[in-house]
Motif scaffolding. Structure first.
Motif, PDB file in Angstrom:
ATOM      1  N   VAL A  62     -17.392  -5.173   8.943  1.00 11.32           N
ATOM      2  CA  VAL A  62     -16.632  -4.715   7.778  1.00 11.32           C
ATOM      3  C   VAL A  62     -16.721  -3.199   7.646  1.00 11.32           C
ATOM      4  N   ALA A  63     -17.895  -2.640   7.897  1.00 12.24           N
ATOM      5  CA  ALA A  63     -18.058  -1.188   7.833  1.00 12.24           C
ATOM      6  C   ALA A  63     -17.190  -0.495   8.878  1.00 12.24           C
ATOM      7  N   ASP A  64     -17.147  -1.058  10.069  1.00 12.83           N
ATOM      8  CA  ASP A  64     -16.300  -0.494  11.122  1.00 12.83           C
ATOM      9  C   ASP A  64     -14.824  -0.598  10.744  1.00 12.83           C
ATOM     10  N   GLU A  65     -14.458  -1.713  10.136  1.00 11.74           N
ATOM     11  CA  GLU A  65     -13.074  -1.903   9.724  1.00 11.74           C
ATOM     12  C   GLU A  65     -12.683  -0.896   8.648  1.00 11.74           C
ATOM     13  N   TYR A  66     -13.545  -0.684   7.681  1.00 12.06           N
ATOM     14  CA  TYR A  66     -13.261   0.289   6.619  1.00 12.06           C
ATOM     15  C   TYR A  66     -13.031   1.671   7.216  1.00 12.06           C
ATOM     16  N   ALA A  67     -13.921   2.071   8.119  1.00  7.48           N
ATOM     17  CA  ALA A  67     -13.811   3.391   8.731  1.00  7.48           C
ATOM     18  C   ALA A  67     -12.507   3.524   9.516  1.00  7.48           C
ATOM     19  N   ALA A  68     -12.150   2.473  10.260  1.00  3.64           N
ATOM     20  CA  ALA A  68     -10.944   2.527  11.083  1.00  3.64           C
ATOM     21  C   ALA A  68      -9.673   2.587  10.240  1.00  3.64           C
ATOM     22  N   LEU A  69      -9.668   1.889   9.117  1.00  6.56           N
ATOM     23  CA  LEU A  69      -8.466   1.819   8.289  1.00  6.56           C
ATOM     24  C   LEU A  69      -8.309   3.025   7.368  1.00  6.56           C
ATOM     25  N   PHE A  70      -9.398   3.435   6.740  1.00  9.09           N
ATOM     26  CA  PHE A  70      -9.288   4.358   5.615  1.00  9.09           C
ATOM     27  C   PHE A  70      -9.930   5.727   5.828  1.00  9.09           C
ATOM     28  N   MET A  71     -10.663   5.890   6.899  1.00 12.07           N
ATOM     29  CA  MET A  71     -11.318   7.175   7.107  1.00 12.07           C
ATOM     30  C   MET A  71     -10.672   7.885   8.293  1.00 12.07           C
ATOM     31  N   GLY A  72     -11.098   7.564   9.476  1.00  8.12           N
ATOM     32  CA  GLY A  72     -10.483   8.177  10.647  1.00  8.12           C
ATOM     33  C   GLY A  72     -10.737   9.680  10.711  1.00  8.12           C
ATOM     34  N   ILE A  73     -10.313  10.283  11.788  1.00  4.76           N
ATOM     35  CA  ILE A  73     -10.407  11.729  11.964  1.00  4.76           C
ATOM     36  C   ILE A  73      -9.018  12.309  11.728  1.00  4.76           C
ATOM     37  N   GLY A  74      -8.918  13.170  10.739  1.00  2.00           N
ATOM     38  CA  GLY A  74      -7.604  13.691  10.390  1.00  2.00           C
ATOM     39  C   GLY A  74      -6.885  12.741   9.460  1.00  2.00           C
ATOM     40  N   LYS A  75      -5.750  12.239   9.864  1.00  2.00           N
ATOM     41  CA  LYS A  75      -4.940  11.343   9.043  1.00  2.00           C
ATOM     42  C   LYS A  75      -5.434   9.910   9.183  1.00  2.00           C
ATOM     43  N   PRO A  76      -5.823   9.259   8.089  1.00  2.00           N
ATOM     44  CA  PRO A  76      -6.272   7.863   8.181  1.00  2.00           C
ATOM     45  C   PRO A  76      -5.094   6.927   8.452  1.00  2.00           C
ATOM     46  N   GLU A  77      -5.403   5.738   8.886  1.00  2.00           N
ATOM     47  CA  GLU A  77      -4.359   4.742   9.105  1.00  2.00           C
ATOM     48  C   GLU A  77      -3.634   4.418   7.799  1.00  2.00           C
ATOM     49  N   ILE A  78      -4.404   4.324   6.714  1.00  2.12           N
ATOM     50  CA  ILE A  78      -3.840   3.963   5.410  1.00  2.12           C
ATOM     51  C   ILE A  78      -4.444   4.869   4.342  1.00  2.12           C
ATOM     52  N   PHE A  79      -3.574   5.474   3.537  1.00  2.00           N
ATOM     53  CA  PHE A  79      -4.028   6.304   2.420  1.00  2.00           C
ATOM     54  C   PHE A  79      -4.252   5.429   1.188  1.00  2.00           C
ATOM     55  N   LEU A  80      -5.335   5.692   0.484  1.00  2.00           N
ATOM     56  CA  LEU A  80      -5.681   4.922  -0.713  1.00  2.00           C
ATOM     57  C   LEU A  80      -5.385   5.692  -1.998  1.00  2.00           C
ATOM     58  N   TYR A  81      -4.532   6.690  -1.911  1.00  2.00           N
ATOM     59  CA  TYR A  81      -4.268   7.588  -3.034  1.00  2.00           C
ATOM     60  C   TYR A  81      -2.863   7.400  -3.600  1.00  2.00           C
ATOM     61  N   GLY A  82      -2.790   7.348  -4.923  1.00  2.00           N
ATOM     62  CA  GLY A  82      -1.513   7.125  -5.573  1.00  2.00           C
ATOM     63  C   GLY A  82      -0.491   8.192  -5.265  1.00  2.00           C
ATOM     64  N   SER A  83      -0.899   9.454  -5.213  1.00  2.00           N
ATOM     65  CA  SER A  83       0.053  10.535  -4.956  1.00  2.00           C
ATOM     66  C   SER A  83       0.762  10.347  -3.623  1.00  2.00           C
ATOM     67  N   HIS A  84       0.028   9.894  -2.624  1.00  2.00           N
ATOM     68  CA  HIS A  84       0.644   9.684  -1.313  1.00  2.00           C
ATOM     69  C   HIS A  84       1.745   8.635  -1.389  1.00  2.00           C
ATOM     70  N   HIS A  85       1.486   7.561  -2.108  1.00  2.00           N
ATOM     71  CA  HIS A  85       2.452   6.466  -2.165  1.00  2.00           C
ATOM     72  C   HIS A  85       3.605   6.764  -3.113  1.00  2.00           C
ATOM     73  N   LEU A  86       3.368   7.541  -4.134  1.00  2.00           N
ATOM     74  CA  LEU A  86       4.413   7.832  -5.120  1.00  2.00           C
ATOM     75  C   LEU A  86       5.220   9.075  -4.781  1.00  2.00           C
ATOM     76  N   ALA A  87       4.562  10.076  -4.187  1.00  2.00           N
ATOM     77  CA  ALA A  87       5.224  11.360  -3.943  1.00  2.00           C
ATOM     78  C   ALA A  87       5.280  11.747  -2.477  1.00  2.00           C
ATOM     79  N   GLY A  88       4.659  10.955  -1.613  1.00  2.00           N
ATOM     80  CA  GLY A  88       4.717  11.235  -0.181  1.00  2.00           C
ATOM     81  C   GLY A  88       3.708  12.260   0.308  1.00  2.00           C
ATOM     82  N   ALA A  89       2.853  12.746  -0.576  1.00  2.00           N
ATOM     83  CA  ALA A  89       1.845  13.725  -0.192  1.00  2.00           C
ATOM     84  C   ALA A  89       0.684  13.642  -1.165  1.00  2.00           C
ATOM     85  N   LEU A  90      -0.448  14.182  -0.756  1.00  2.00           N
ATOM     86  CA  LEU A  90      -1.632  14.171  -1.607  1.00  2.00           C
ATOM     87  C   LEU A  90      -1.567  15.289  -2.650  1.00  2.00           C
TER      88      LEU A  90
END
Length: 207
Positions: free
Chosen positions: A74-102
């Motif tokens: 699960v820890a590896d999965e979290y890192a792969a999905l939401f952390m990553g180096i640079g741009k994560p696979e999935i952003f968990l931030y409202g601004s990204h989903h609503l406005a297209g940027a952080l």
């Protein structure tokens, strides 16, 4: 946020159950669960912690995922999905989903709402306030807090509709559809169903 998890008993109020679900979502979307929390999840009852038969199936699938996967996976999965180096696979931030940027206008509006509630981001908090975990933690506070001027259904409805409803379900669907999601797929499907119940309940306040 990895604090001990306490499930409601049948005698607890529905409000306490709602607060616990938001608290759990806040913990698990903020970081992968620590060993203590994960062990609690693995022995959790398959009856959903928040009332509603609609939640039973997705909650059971989530509990099943905890029993099938190790905390290290699960820890590896979290890192792969939401952390990553640079741009994560999935952003968990409202601004990204609503406005297209952080750090865009949705975050500015959220901070204004939080100030009106007397809340502010802790200096130790690494994430911005529009992170889904932070928003779930605010909802937990608005349900379970002692200040009835803030912790009431009207404020919960306004905050949920104003800062979560338009994008959170889309985020959960995005996570669930990702080929690398397993534990977080199950969690996101439960979160999607829980948010659907919340949305319906808040709509009933206007009828």
């Amino acid at each position: 946020m990895n604090e001990p998890l306490h499930f409601s008993t049948p005698d607890d109020s529905e409000e306490l159950a709602r607060a616990e679900v938001y608290g759990l979502l806040a913990q698990l979307f903020y970081a992968a669960p620590n060993k203590n929390l994960y062990e609690q999840l693995q022995v959790a009852p398959t009856v959903a912690p928040s009332p509603g038969a609609f939640l039973e199936s997705s909650w059971s699938e989530f509990v099943a995922a905890t029993r099938r996967l190790s905390s290290e996976q699960v820890a590896d999965e979290y890192a792969a999905l939401f952390m990553g180096i640079g741009k994560p696979e999935i952003f968990l931030y409202g601004s990204h989903h609503l406005a297209g940027a952080l750090n865009e206008k949705p975050l500015v509006a959220l901070r204004d709402s939080l100030r009106q509630l007397g809340l502010e981001r802790a200096e130790t908090m690494a994430e911005t306030e529009d992170h889904i975990a932070c928003l779930c933690e605010v909802m937990r506070y608005l349900i379970a807090g002692d200040d009835v001027g803030v912790s009431n259904l009207a404020v919960q409805q306004r905050f949920f509709n104003g800062h979560m409803r338009a994008w959170a379900s889309g985020l959960f669907e995005q996570i669930a559809a990702h080929p690398g999601a397993d534990f977080y797929r199950a969690l996101s499907l439960f979160a999607r169903d829980f948010f659907a119940v919340e949305s319906q309940a808040f709509d009933l306040l206007d009828t």
